[in-house]
Design a protein around this motif. Structure first.
Motif, PDB file in Angstrom:
ATOM      1  N   TRP D 269       0.323   5.289  -0.559  1.00 22.08           N
ATOM      2  CA  TRP D 269      -1.138   5.224  -0.487  1.00 22.08           C
ATOM      3  C   TRP D 269      -1.588   5.657   0.901  1.00 22.08           C
ATOM      4  O   TRP D 269      -2.379   6.581   1.075  1.00 22.08           O
ATOM      5  CB  TRP D 269      -1.576   3.789  -0.751  1.00 22.08           C
ATOM      6  CG  TRP D 269      -3.000   3.641  -1.170  1.00 22.08           C
ATOM      7  CD1 TRP D 269      -3.445   3.492  -2.444  1.00 22.08           C
ATOM      8  CD2 TRP D 269      -4.163   3.620  -0.337  1.00 22.08           C
ATOM      9  NE1 TRP D 269      -4.804   3.388  -2.453  1.00 22.08           N
ATOM     10  CE2 TRP D 269      -5.270   3.465  -1.175  1.00 22.08           C
ATOM     11  CE3 TRP D 269      -4.371   3.737   1.018  1.00 22.08           C
ATOM     12  CZ2 TRP D 269      -6.568   3.404  -0.706  1.00 22.08           C
ATOM     13  CZ3 TRP D 269      -5.673   3.681   1.501  1.00 22.08           C
ATOM     14  CH2 TRP D 269      -6.758   3.519   0.647  1.00 22.08           C
ATOM     15  N   TRP D 410      -9.816   3.896  -5.935  1.00 22.14           N
ATOM     16  CA  TRP D 410     -10.334   4.253  -4.604  1.00 22.14           C
ATOM     17  C   TRP D 410      -9.579   5.415  -4.021  1.00 22.14           C
ATOM     18  O   TRP D 410     -10.158   6.295  -3.390  1.00 22.14           O
ATOM     19  CB  TRP D 410     -10.291   3.050  -3.688  1.00 22.14           C
ATOM     20  CG  TRP D 410     -11.334   2.074  -4.101  1.00 22.14           C
ATOM     21  CD1 TRP D 410     -11.131   0.874  -4.716  1.00 22.14           C
ATOM     22  CD2 TRP D 410     -12.753   2.235  -3.988  1.00 22.14           C
ATOM     23  NE1 TRP D 410     -12.332   0.283  -4.987  1.00 22.14           N
ATOM     24  CE2 TRP D 410     -13.351   1.095  -4.559  1.00 22.14           C
ATOM     25  CE3 TRP D 410     -13.561   3.245  -3.474  1.00 22.14           C
ATOM     26  CZ2 TRP D 410     -14.718   0.922  -4.612  1.00 22.14           C
ATOM     27  CZ3 TRP D 410     -14.935   3.073  -3.536  1.00 22.14           C
ATOM     28  CH2 TRP D 410     -15.496   1.927  -4.096  1.00 22.14           C
TER      29      TRP D 410
ATOM     30  N   GLY E 658      -6.841  -3.152   0.988  1.00 22.81           N
ATOM     31  CA  GLY E 658      -7.053  -3.881  -0.267  1.00 22.81           C
ATOM     32  C   GLY E 658      -7.861  -3.090  -1.266  1.00 22.81           C
ATOM     33  O   GLY E 658      -7.682  -3.259  -2.470  1.00 22.81           O
ATOM     34  N   VAL E 659      -8.677  -2.200  -0.774  1.00 19.89           N
ATOM     35  CA  VAL E 659      -9.515  -1.425  -1.680  1.00 19.89           C
ATOM     36  C   VAL E 659      -8.689  -0.717  -2.736  1.00 19.89           C
ATOM     37  O   VAL E 659      -9.183  -0.340  -3.780  1.00 19.89           O
ATOM     38  CB  VAL E 659     -10.310  -0.374  -0.884  1.00 19.89           C
ATOM     39  CG1 VAL E 659     -11.411  -1.035  -0.109  1.00 19.89           C
ATOM     40  CG2 VAL E 659      -9.365   0.393   0.043  1.00 19.89           C
ATOM     41  N   ALA E 660      -7.387  -0.589  -2.437  1.00 20.19           N
ATOM     42  CA  ALA E 660      -6.564   0.212  -3.354  1.00 20.19           C
ATOM     43  C   ALA E 660      -6.558  -0.397  -4.749  1.00 20.19           C
ATOM     44  O   ALA E 660      -6.331   0.295  -5.731  1.00 20.19           O
ATOM     45  CB  ALA E 660      -5.135   0.298  -2.838  1.00 20.19           C
ATOM     46  N   ARG E 661      -6.792  -1.686  -4.846  1.00 19.61           N
ATOM     47  CA  ARG E 661      -6.752  -2.255  -6.196  1.00 19.61           C
ATOM     48  C   ARG E 661      -8.075  -2.047  -6.877  1.00 19.61           C
ATOM     49  O   ARG E 661      -9.090  -2.423  -6.402  1.00 19.61           O
ATOM     50  CB  ARG E 661      -6.441  -3.753  -6.126  1.00 19.61           C
ATOM     51  CG  ARG E 661      -5.385  -4.113  -5.117  1.00 19.61           C
ATOM     52  CD  ARG E 661      -4.175  -3.175  -5.139  1.00 19.61           C
ATOM     53  NE  ARG E 661      -3.535  -3.157  -6.452  1.00 19.61           N
ATOM     54  CZ  ARG E 661      -2.586  -4.031  -6.799  1.00 19.61           C
ATOM     55  NH1 ARG E 661      -2.193  -4.925  -5.925  1.00 19.61           N
ATOM     56  NH2 ARG E 661      -2.025  -3.969  -7.981  1.00 19.61           N
TER      57      ARG E 661
END
Lengths: 167, 538, 100, 487, 661
Positions: D269, D410, E658-661
């Motif tokens: 990521w 996102w 955390g935004v990844a979730r």
């Protein structure tokens, strides 16, 4: 404190010291020599680990061939004392700091997590060179053949790059 | 939904015929301009005739899709080559095919360098646009949506005016910024449904097999809506439009205003409402507010534009505001009006751009101050301009009126306040159009150059007469169109909020059918509408 | 007996010193040497592990690494010579024609 | 102990490539004709690529499990083979123009390809290391192939120094993995304890090493310089071949090492996000087209890493949840390789003797001077931009799909933003070519008539781009299978 | 019933005329053009007559006679058809429009003979006739709105006929836009009506509305609001406060236009609409009151301005406004038939006055300022005579038309007790005073123009009587202005007022205030009120005589004495200036500086470009990391290594992402 341990520490000290002097020597020749020291020390460690063939190769190929090549090139280009430019801001203090951090982290992690391996470790029984060769020519024949091509490439590269312009 | 390739390949032909034409053009030698123009004209006219076959090809008495073409295209994920036409897309397609030859003729003499490329781009643009209107597969739709981008950008960027490159890039980036999110939305939707097929997804939603949780639905709705809102353009997202229009060549502006903007509103009708009814309902007030702002704001800004073309551009912002309002009022009447307004605006604004372009051909400026008193040297031209202006300001018996009136009428039924604010736009449109008209055509001729301007040439007359006739026809014979669009738009409305007849509403509000809202002691209209509005949103 | 992780830690330290040297040195040749240093560190690790697990392949790897190192050395030094020829300096910081 | 035939068959492509490389070397003293070597190299490359089918026809592991001949390796062998073929064709005229030693060039090219083939097919880390070195060292040399050009040699130097620096990390990673699992064979690590920090660290260092090869930020730092300095056909090779091979290795490692579980997606990521931005933002202000494309290739590495994040996110999903993500990576690499080679070929042709004309101004008004080249280049750029009816569009689409599928909304949005930023500079090139008038002297330059070989390259890449943009089915059916990577 | 079946012929004829002239007239000689135009209008006049004849043969239950021709707009439950309707009200309007219109067409042939754009003029005029006929014959609000907007367009074109003059163009624009403001209300009114009754056809709508109980006064019920909105439209069209400002300026147009559109027909459309929607108004006393008050106020207000104007047409314009006020007053007090009656008579005498004025102007060579006239009575006898008749009529001297119509209005006003018994008397008083003023300024006009010594030099201006084509219509109109009122005369002898009786079926429908109860009272009051009215008229006339013939210097001194008041009147209470300052200029400023320059350019576009700027700056920063120094590069690699290691080994840095979730 058993004898091997003492030897280990001596060699380790030697290696680290060599590495440090590699860093702090201003003249490439001195760096090269200190690198040779490191290699010899490592060879000693290999012996200590009971890998005498590797140790031999280490001395011959590394200490012998490669380092000679280095020295030879240094002479060829008669490289003098390296000048201490500081064009790279990043590679100054922050760079070194980061490098230390990385090193420290890796070392620490390893130190904490090799116990499992360590448990298995006991006095080094000498590995027979025959087994080694069978392994190379049987299990690892494919990469072995590939290395030959690798050498070929190296030779080729040396020719292509280093040969003087044909007039 | 149709079996494999029922009803022939008319739609495919419609989409790909211009592409073939443009390929043919590509193979031609670049220097024989006349020949190239002729070919382009022939192709576009033929295309127009094909599109007329749609009217014969199917009846549009019910909401479902006609002339469906359905074939496997990509196996994984399952993407289908799924085309179909219904009442809403029908006339948009015809509008496109109608405006293309017009633009070809319009650029007959005004485009002189890289002629071949120009017409190639024009035809490719047509391909993209028609594809957008006809595709029933989300993926296919998106594909055409993006394809249309480059030719338009090229039209602006190569054959435009001074700041053309800025305008072109702005146009593309604006649109992409919207559409890329739509792509994410489409994929998200696919993950939820396992298909890109629009009718299938619609069924899923109707039958309740697919239930999106509110937040996701709203996000999806926005992903689609923003993309469309940029295209429309809706109020805060409109700033690419003036630049694009002012810099684009006449043909470009005509296509842009006439058709491309409609892709946005079409998208809202075709996707936002049927796919996310709940979210649409929740967003409606905000959208409506934006639309109303757009109507008034656009008109006001247009009022003070020193640049004639920019003025027309901003007027589009105002007019499209009506369309959006009509869509999001969720009334049969207003929806009908919106659809009609799309067509009407396409014609009248297209005509205005054509006229402005003709002025530009003569004087090479859009500055209103450069003109004045043109009615004396070019009376015929002035007359046509007046007709177009009147149509655009919604004079009855011309095309502009029907759409606006229906939108406002329909909107008023459930949201009297919205309609009342929006109706101000009717006043303002008269202001800016008449004022600019006066400044351009009335008074003594001020500039020496203008004294000798040639009146409309034969070719121009032909274009203008055609446009005027269409305006008049659409103004008087509106039922010819509305009867075909009715079923489709009704279907959309039924998806969002099933409409009750008036009496039903009254009874639900606790009044007897006989005495509607005005019985002796009754609430003020405000109270009523709020109550009915509540009812409507039940 | 000597715990394996002594060796590994040593190798880690040597590796780190190699990284350090790479960053610290300016003379291209010395930098190349520091790479060799890192490779040696790796070798130490390999041997230590193989010894600890009574597996020979670790030592085989070492041999391969040495060969590769040799090859690299040949090419590398050729490149260094080339560079030295093209612009009369061995200071890596002076080799920054390509930037931004 | 001569290896079994099957083993040879399974390694056939690499062997052929190496063989022809050697052949070229051996014949170099005797034959002076450029065309001879071009044809020779072409035959070699094609033969190797064809051999990929043979290898694919005999699936299974070879050389005691060192290599694996499965669909995965089949695909990548085809890919690198195709790249080799195209680069040979593109290089032919270039070598003559810059009068460079061709025999050596082709030999190195073939060896590099062989190395990539190894990376694509190996299942064992040491072999992978050898393959990596084989391709890398050849690359170092190729980068510096224009000996008399300072830029070229500098590129070579930087690539070499940093490359071997990274290799050291990679190697150390291998050592640690070996230490943690007692083996370097990816398929024998099942019983390794996933929680072991040693293993994690090892994988991390391997990731660093490969991350460098695939130009993932912040290891991308060498890319622009090297790409700019290297001879353009070589740049084409770099951007397509080694990158694909490295990605292949990365994919195989993280597909088959059980320890490389779910949480690794965090690493990807971060890498993906950084890489995308690094590439696109860096390219934003470039005026040197070659360098611009270099930055863009960084950006695209970022996009591919997004797919990697999806892959690793799905790592625990055993019922083929990750399959689409794998497919996304593979398809993207394919589309991307086609486009990049095409684009760089045009750049090398437009560049002229000594690669003088690389700036945007040299491209002004290209549409009038060389309509075909301009059209082709715009096609490639649009594909990079991810516009429909190009392969790039589907590539991007599948990555988006994979990301959304893994709920990395996102990340997908970040990718979307980056696509917009990217659009800006790709468009800028198109704008310059089509909407700007060239400078007087630029227009004065007579239209360069491309050699046949180059035209072939352009034709193949362009047609491929459009074809896969319209009918990706065959490829997808090939790569969309759960047992893509044999376990 | 040939014509009644094909009502569409009546409006279509002028349209054809317009089309023919507009498209081909450019090259034709005047003869053909005006024969086409006059032919078209005349034909439609006679067709109308025929239609009326047939209409009288209809049985009461066949009235209102509605014919649906084709469906114009359809959407959901909304349908607007091209439906025409004939009832008594329509008949009156029909005859007035076609008749007067025809006469004015004839007049124009003389008046416009020397003007350029002859064909254009007649095309527009015919177009106007078409829309006006649509307006009066429409059977639903939407179609009515078509005519409504159409006549607006026609008047726009005709006012701006001399488009070279900026003033003319401005006036045209102003007229259209002010009308649009009214239409805004009108449309909303329609919407509200549709929302309430879900139809806009007169017959259906009124049938639904009739049974409803009237909304109490002072209460904003749906119907009240609807009526007020409709009245807003009417006020725009019929130049009532506050939307009257366009009418005086409209005098920029050619005089026949002023006569036809801005006196006789179009401006009365508002009155017509109110009368047409009387069913609704009857249910909305509040609205009625508003209408009455506004009408009365306008009447008074305009009359005062009329006092001091020196431009002959301006005087007539303000008198028109004031007379329209009368009509609304009538409607407001429920005397719809009286309103329509006045509408008709006014059409006669005001058209007459305008045409005569036109003749004067024609004679003076386009001179409009009365201060440069005088003593013309000898030179242009016929013009003078006809105009004098007109003056008597408007001043309300019996037994001319104006007297009867105005009288019946005052009467009804006096009786009205809407909300408060005194309302009627106040309205009556105002109306009466207006009558006084009216007769004053009209006689002032006469005396200034035709009597006294010439205030122009004969050398430049050689006065000449107008051609027959102009005088004949004058004569006819003069006759009508005399006899037009006699329809109502019988009321004085207790006999039914024929006109009211004729319209009764239309207006008698709901509340029944019309006729019936009113009759008795009316009869008692008839004579006294009439007497009063007569005397006021005489007073006004005498005052004018005294001021402008006996003491010609008096007005100046008076003006000086009441300086402020005088100037205010002269500048029409500065209303235009007020509007400009309060609405137009602020709006312009707002649009230019706030909306366009600030919001659009600075904020929105600024934001967009700003983002682009920002990204570029960041991009430059990213580029700078590419220092070209290998050592820094190495450090970057180390940094990367640390990042990855950190992400893998320190889970707590992950929530940062955390935004990844």
């Amino acid at each position: 404190m058993t004898a091997p341990l003492i030897i280990f520490f001596v060699l380790a000290a030697l290696a680290v010291g060599g590495a440090l002097s590699l860093i702090f020597q201003r003249h490439p020749i001195h760096s090269a020599l200190s690198l040779i020291v490191v290699m010899v020390a490592l060879a000693g460690l290999y012996l200590l680990l009971g890998a005498e063939f590797v140790a031999a190769v280490q001395i011959i190929v590394y200490g012998g061939a490669i380092m000679v090549l280095f020295v030879f090139v240094i002479m060829l280009l008669n490289a003098g004392i390296e000048e201490h430019t500081n064009f790279s801001k990043l590679a100054g203090f922050p760079g070194l700091l980061l490098a230390f951090a990385l090193t420290g982290f890796i070392a620490a992690t390893i130190a904490r997590s090799t116990d499992t391996v360590q448990a298995a470790s006991q006095p080094g029984n000498m590995a027979s060179t025959r087994d080694l060769s069978t392994m190379i020519f049987k299990d690892f024949v494919y990469p072995f053949e590939l290395t030959s091509f690798l050498i070929l490439v190296a030779v080729l590269g040396a020719i292509v790059l280093a040969q003087r312009e044909k007039a | 939904m149709g079996s494999l390739f029922q009803g022939g390949h008319l739609l495919s032909i419609l989409i790909f015929f211009p592409a073939v034409g443009s390929l043919a053009l590509l193979l031609l030698r670049g220097d024989d301009h006349v020949f190239i123009r002729r070919i382009a004209l022939i192709v576009s006219v033929a295309e127009f005739l094909f599109s007329l076959l749609l009217l014969r090809g199917a009846s549009f008495t019910s909401g479902d899709y006609r002339l469906v073409e359905y074939g496997q295209w990509i196996t994984s994920p399952p993407i289908h080559y799924h085309l179909g036409v219904d009442g809403i897309s029908l006339f948009l397609v015809i509008l496109t095919t109608f405006l293309t030859p017009i633009s070809v003729i319009a650029s007959w003499s005004s485009i002189n360098h890289r002629v071949k490329e120009f017409f190639v781009m024009l035809l490719m643009l047509e391909v993209g646009v028609i594809g957008v209107f006809l595709s029933l597969d989300l993926f296919l739709f998106f594909l055409f949506w993006e394809v249309m981008l480059i030719p338009m950008a090229m039209l602006i960027g190569i054959w435009g005016h001074e700041r053309r490159i800025y305008a072109a890039v702005k146009f593309v980036l604006y649109t992409m910024a919207g559409s890329i999110l739509m792509l994410v939305g489409i994929i998200w939707l696919y993950n939820a449904t396992g298909t890109f097929d629009l009718p299938t997804i619609q069924q899923m939603i109707q039958t309740g097999t697919l239930v999106l949780e509110p937040r996701a639905e709203m996000l999806l709705f926005l992903a689609f809506f923003v993309a469309f809102a940029v295209k429309v353009p809706l109020f805060p997202l409109h700033t690419w439009l003036p630049d694009a229009h002012v810099e684009a060549p006449t043909a470009g502006s005509v296509m842009l205003a006439g058709v491309l903007l409609k892709m946005g509103t079409y998208g809202m009708i075709r996707f936002c409402l049927p796919l996310f009814p709940e979210a649409a309902r929740r967003a409606a007030p905000w959208v409506a507010v934006l639309a109303i702002i757009g109507i008034i704001y656009g008109a006001l800004v247009a009022l003070v534009q020193p640049n004639l073309k920019k003025l027309v551009a901003y007027s589009s912002v105002s007019h499209l505001g009506f369309v959006v309002l009509g869509i999001f009022a969720f009334r049969t009447i207003s929806m009908q009006g919106a659809v009609y307004q799309m067509l009407a605006h396409g014609i009248s604004t297209g005509a205005l751009f054509l006229l402005v372009g003709m002025l530009y051909d003569r004087r090479h400026t859009f500055e209103i101050s450069e003109y004045g008193g043109l009615a004396t040297p070019m009376p015929t031209f002035a007359a046509f301009f007046l007709v177009a202006a009147l149509a655009s300001m919604g004079l009855p018996m011309l095309n502009g009126f029907v759409g606006e009136y229906l939108v406002l009428l329909g909107t008023y039924q459930s949201h009297w306040a919205w309609a009342s604010c929006a109706a101000l736009g009717v006043i303002l449109s008269a202001c800016y159009l008449l004022w600019s008209y006066q400044r351009v055509f009335f008074g003594e001729v001020t500039r020496e150059k203008n004294k000798t301007l040639a009146d409309a040439s034969g070719r121009e007359k032909f274009i203008l007469v055609t446009m005027s006739i269409v305006m008049l026809w659409m103004g008087i014979g509106s039922t010819y169109f509305t009867r075909r669009t009715a079923a489709a738009s009704q279907a959309v409305i039924d998806l969002v909020e099933p409409q009750r007849p008036f009496e039903a509403r009254v009874t639900r509000d606790g009044r007897s059918v006989g005495q509607p809202v005005v019985s002796g002691t009754n609430t003020s209209p405000v109270a009523q509408t709020s109550s009915t509005a509540k009812g409507a949103n039940r | 007996m000597i715990p394996t992780n002594y060796y590994i830690v040593l190798s880690a330290i040597l590796f780190g010193l190699g990284v350090l040297a790479f960053i610290f040195k300016r003379n291209i040749i010395s930098i190349f040497m520091s790479i060799e240093l890192m490779l040696n560190a790796v070798n130490l690790a390999f041997v230590a592990f193989s010894q600890a697990m009574h597996k020979l392949d670790g030592q085989v790897f070492v041999l391969f690494v040495i060969v590769v190192a040799a090859a690299e050395a040949a090419v590398g030094l050729a490149i260094i010579i080339l560079t030295a020829r093209n612009r009369q300096s061995l200071n890596v910081e002076r080799v920054d024609l390509l930037k931004l | 102990m001569f290896p079994r035939t099957d083993d040879l068959l399974r390694a056939l492509p690499e062997l052929i490539w190496c063989g022809f490389g050697m052949l070229a070397m051996l014949l170099q003293p005797f034959v002076r004709s450029r065309h001879f070597f071009t044809v020779l190299a072409l035959i070699g490359a094609v033969a190797g690529t064809a051999a990929a089918f043979v290898a694919g026809a005999t699936p299974g592991e070879g050389f005691y499990g060192l290599i694996e001949s499965d669909v995965f390796s089949f695909f990548f062998r085809l890919l690198v083979g195709l790249v080799a073929v195209l680069v040979v064709l593109a290089a032919d005229s270039y070598l003559e123009r810059e009068n460079l030693p061709f025999a050596e060039f082709y030999a190195l090219l073939l060896f590099a390809t062989a190395g990539m083939g190894v990376l694509a097919s190996t299942r064992e880390l040491l072999t992978a290391f050898i393959g990596l070195e084989l391709s890398s060292i050849s690359s170092y040399i190729l980068a510096g192939f224009r000996r008399d050009s300072t830029k070229s040699s500098e590129a070579s130097l930087k690539y070499f120094l940093l490359g071997s620096f990274a290799t050291a990390f990679f190697l150390y990673g291998i050592a640690l993995v070996y230490g943690a699992t007692g083996t370097t064979n990816l398929s024998r690590m099942d019983d390794a304890d996933p929680g072991s920090n040693l293993l994690k660290l090892g994988l991390a260092l391997i990731l660093i090493g490969i991350g460098f090869k695939v130009a993932a930020a912040p290891f991308q730092i060498w890319t622009p310089d090297v790409y700019e300095g290297a001879p353009t056909p070589v740049t084409a090779l770099f951007s397509a071949g080694p990158k694909a091979a490295a990605f292949a290795l990365l994919l195989r490692i993280f597909a088959s090492v059980p320890a490389a579980t779910h949480f690794w997606f965090w690493a990807f990521w971060v890498l993906a996000a950084l890489t995308m931005f690094a590439g696109n933002l860096g390219a934003l202000l470039q005026t040197n087209v070659k360098r611009l494309l270099a930055y863009s290739s960084i950006a695209h590495a970022g996009y591919i890493l997004v797919a990697f994040a999806a892959v690793t996110f799905m790592a625990n999903d055993l019922n083929g949840g990750a399959t689409p993500a794998y497919a996304a990576v593979l398809f993207y690499l394919l589309s991307y390789a086609l486009v990049k080679i095409g684009a760089f070929t045009i750049v090398s042709e437009i560049g002229g003797w000594g690669e003088k004309n690389l700036t945007l101004d040299d491209y002004a008004g290209l549409a009038q001077r060389q309509p075909v080249a301009a059209a082709a280049l715009s096609l490639y750029l649009l594909s990079l931009l991810g516009l429909p009816v190009t392969a790039g569009f589907f590539g991007k689409f599948y990555i988006f799909k994979a990301a959304v599928n893994s709920h990395l909304i996102w990340l997908a949005v970040l990718m979307a933003i980056n696509s917009i930023i990217g659009a800006y500079y790709y468009l800028r090139v198109i704008v310059v070519m089509y909407m700007r008038e060239g400078s007087a002297e630029a227009m004065a330059v007579p239209a360069v008539r491309f050699p046949v070989a180059v035209n072939v390259v352009l034709a193949v890449t362009a047609i491929g781009t459009v074809y896969f943009g319209l009918f990706p089915n065959q490829v997808l059916n090939l790569i969309l299978q759960p047992n893509l990577i044999a376990r | 019933m040939p014509i009644l079946e094909h009502l569409w012929i009546i409006p279509l004829l002028p349209l054809l005329g317009a089309a023919v002239n507009g498209l081909f007239g450019r090259t034709w000689p005047n003869k053909i053009v005006n024969s086409v135009a006059i032919g078209a209008t005349g034909l439609s006049f006679f067709t109308a007559l025929e239609a009326v004849r047939e209409f009288f043969l209809l049985s009461p239950e066949q009235i209102p006679w509605v014919r649906q021709y084709f469906s114009w707009i359809e959407a959901g439950n909304f349908r607007a058809g091209f439906d025409l309707q004939v009832d008594q009200l329509t008949v009156v309007m029909l005859l007035v429009v076609t008749g007067v219109g025809w006469l004015i067409h004839i007049y124009s042939t003389g008046y416009m003979a020397h003007e350029g754009g002859y064909y254009r003029f007649f095309a527009y005029l015919n177009l106007f006739m078409f829309f006006m006929l649509i307006l009066v014959m429409a059977a639903n609000y939407v179609l009515l709105f078509v005519g409504w907007e159409g006549v607006g367009l026609a008047s726009y074109l005709l006012i701006g006929f001399y488009f070279l003059r900026k003033s003319a163009a401005d006036a045209g624009k102003k007229a259209f836009i002010v009308n649009r403001i009214g239409d805004f209300g009108f449309m909303l009114g329609m919407f509200l009506l549709f929302r309430t009754f879900s139809t806009l056809d007169f017959v259906k709508l009124f049938d639904k509305a009739t049974p409803l109980s009237a909304e109490p006064i002072g209460h904003l019920g749906t119907l009240t609001v609807a009526c007020l909105l409709l009245f807003m439209g009417a006020a725009g069209k019929s130049a009532q406060i506050p939307l009257y400002v366009w009418l005086p300026d409209a005098m920029e147009g050619p005089t026949p236009v002023s006569a036809l559109i801005h006196a006789a027909t179009m401006v009365t459309a508002g009155v017509y609409v109110v009368a047409r929607s009387h069913v609704l108004f009857m249910h909305a006393p509040t609205a009625m009151l508003v209408v009455a008050v506004v009408g009365c106020a306008t009447a008074l207000f305009a009359a005062t301005i009329g006092l001091v104007q020196t431009d002959i047409k301006k005087v007539l314009a303000y008198s028109t406004v004031s007379q329209l006020g009368y009509m609304f007053l009538a409607c407001g007090v429920g005397a719809f038939s009286a309103g329509i009656f006045h509408l008709m008579t006014h059409a006669f005498f005001k058209a007459l006055l305008f045409l005569a004025a036109g003749s004067v102007i024609h004679a003076m060579g386009a001179e409009q300022d009365m201060l440069r006239m005088g003593g013309l009575s000898k030179k242009i006898k016929w013009t003078f005579r006809t105009m004098f008749v007109g003056t008597l009529a408007i001043a309300g001297i019996p037994p001319l038309a104006g007297f009867f119509s105005k009288d019946s209005i005052l009467l009804s006003a006096y009786q009205s007790e809407n909300g408060d018994p005194n309302v009627g008397h106040i309205l009556y008083a105002a109306g009466l005073f207006t009558a006084l003023l009216t007769s004053f300024y009209m006689f002032r006009l006469i005396f200034l123009t035709f009597f006294g010594k010439e205030r122009y030099d004969e050398h430049h201006v050689h006065v000449h009587e107008s051609p027959k084509s102009m005088l004949v219509p004058l004569a006819i109109l003069a006759v009508l202005s005399i006899v037009g009122g006699w329809l109502a005369a019988p009321a004085f002898w207790g006999k039914p007022d024929y006109f009211a009786k004729f319209l009764e079926p239309v207006f008698a429908a709901p509340g029944g205030t019309e006729a019936g109860t009113a009759e008795a009272v009316a009869h008692a009051l008839e004579w006294p009120l009439a007497g009063v009215a007569f005397i006021t008229a005489l007073l006004g006339g005498f005052a004018a005589y005294w001021l402008y013939l006996k003491k010609p210097d008096k007005p100046a001194s008076l003006a000086h004495f009441f300086g402020a008041a005088y100037r205010t009147l002269l500048h029409k209470y500065y209303v235009d200036e007020l509007y400009a300052a309060a609405i137009v200029r602020p709006l312009m400023w707002l649009s230019t500086n706030v909306f366009w320059k600030t919001v659009d350019v600075s904020i929105i576009d600024g934001a967009v470009n700003g983002i682009a700027e920002g990204i570029t700056v960041v991009g430059d920063g990213t580029r700078r990391t590419q220092s070209g120094n290998t050592r820094s590069y190495a450090v970057w690699v180390v940094v990367g290594a640390i990042v990855i290691v950190a992400v893998i080994f320190w889970p707590h840095v992950r929530p940062v992402l955390g935004v990844a979730r």
